[in-house]
Design a protein around this motif. Structure first.
Motif, PDB file in Angstrom:
ATOM      1  N   UNK A  99       4.338  28.146  45.701  1.00 52.98           N
ATOM      2  CA  UNK A  99       5.666  27.831  46.225  1.00 52.98           C
ATOM      3  C   UNK A  99       6.771  28.042  45.190  1.00 52.98           C
ATOM      4  N   UNK A 100       6.422  28.604  44.012  1.00 51.17           N
ATOM      5  CA  UNK A 100       7.424  28.970  43.019  1.00 51.17           C
ATOM      6  C   UNK A 100       7.632  28.007  41.870  1.00 51.17           C
ATOM      7  N   UNK A 101       6.925  26.898  41.852  1.00 49.88           N
ATOM      8  CA  UNK A 101       7.063  25.984  40.712  1.00 49.88           C
ATOM      9  C   UNK A 101       6.161  26.450  39.569  1.00 49.88           C
ATOM     10  N   UNK A 102       6.404  25.906  38.374  1.00 42.94           N
ATOM     11  CA  UNK A 102       5.642  26.259  37.177  1.00 42.94           C
ATOM     12  C   UNK A 102       5.211  24.968  36.489  1.00 42.94           C
ATOM     13  N   UNK A 103       3.961  24.918  36.060  1.00 40.68           N
ATOM     14  CA  UNK A 103       3.430  23.787  35.295  1.00 40.68           C
ATOM     15  C   UNK A 103       2.880  24.305  33.979  1.00 40.68           C
ATOM     16  N   UNK A 104       3.027  23.519  32.923  1.00 37.70           N
ATOM     17  CA  UNK A 104       2.479  23.887  31.616  1.00 37.70           C
ATOM     18  C   UNK A 104       1.757  22.693  31.008  1.00 37.70           C
ATOM     19  N   UNK A 105       0.831  22.952  30.092  1.00 37.78           N
ATOM     20  CA  UNK A 105       0.105  21.912  29.381  1.00 37.78           C
ATOM     21  C   UNK A 105      -0.212  22.410  27.976  1.00 37.78           C
ATOM     22  N   UNK A 106      -0.556  21.466  27.095  1.00 36.48           N
ATOM     23  CA  UNK A 106      -0.782  21.791  25.689  1.00 36.48           C
ATOM     24  C   UNK A 106       0.406  21.317  24.867  1.00 36.48           C
ATOM     25  N   UNK A 107       0.783  22.073  23.838  1.00 39.15           N
ATOM     26  CA  UNK A 107       1.916  21.725  22.977  1.00 39.15           C
ATOM     27  C   UNK A 107       3.207  22.104  23.684  1.00 39.15           C
ATOM     28  N   UNK A 108       3.913  21.104  24.170  1.00 39.08           N
ATOM     29  CA  UNK A 108       5.168  21.303  24.900  1.00 39.08           C
ATOM     30  C   UNK A 108       6.295  20.666  24.097  1.00 39.08           C
TER      31      UNK A 108
END
Length: 146
Positions: A99-108
């Protein structure tokens, strides 16, 4: 370089096996490779990773988790759904959702987490790319945000 730990010449590839040493990883629809870890999107929609996990970039329970699944040797990245694309940085990874969202994980930034964090304000991403310590998204408007 191809293969685990860059052990092979650029023109040779090594099939990646599960922890049992004989079962190949299969059903992969996308991969995201960072500095010393790799994540893959399985055709069932799950994201699993292997490799360095000091900042939580390979998932698991917390940054520094050194206990992947005993059967597969892989870390699960929890809390993701509708993933269509992966991209990895040196100490982080990101997923683009259908649906166009973005998720990230790790060193943020100043925080490290093994649990995906939704990036605020991005609801129309068509593609994502990561570099050493940056991630960018191409939006439906044609704009690129990093």
């Amino acid at each position: 370089m191809m293969g685990p730990n860059g052990a092979n010449a650029p023109d040779a590839a090594t099939q990646i096996l599960l922890a049992d040493g004989s079962t190949p990883i299969s059903g992969i629809s996308d991969t995201g490779t960072g500095g010393q870890s790799t994540c893959f999107l399985n055709t069932t929609g799950t994201v699993r990773c292997w490799g360095e996990n000091s900042s939580g970039q390979a998932g698991g329970n917390a940054p520094g988790d050194t206990s992947p699944d005993a059967t597969t040797g892989l870390f699960d990245v929890q809390g993701l759904s509708g993933v269509v694309q992966l991209s990895g940085g040196v100490y982080f990874a990101c997923a683009r959702h259908n649906l166009g969202s973005v998720s990230c994980w790790g060193a943020l930034g100043a925080t490290s987490t093994a649990q995906p964090v939704t990036i605020a304000g991005i609801t129309d991403a068509l593609a994502i790319r990561t570099g050493k310590s940056v991630s960018c998204a191409r939006r439906a408007t044609g704009d690129v945000v990093c």
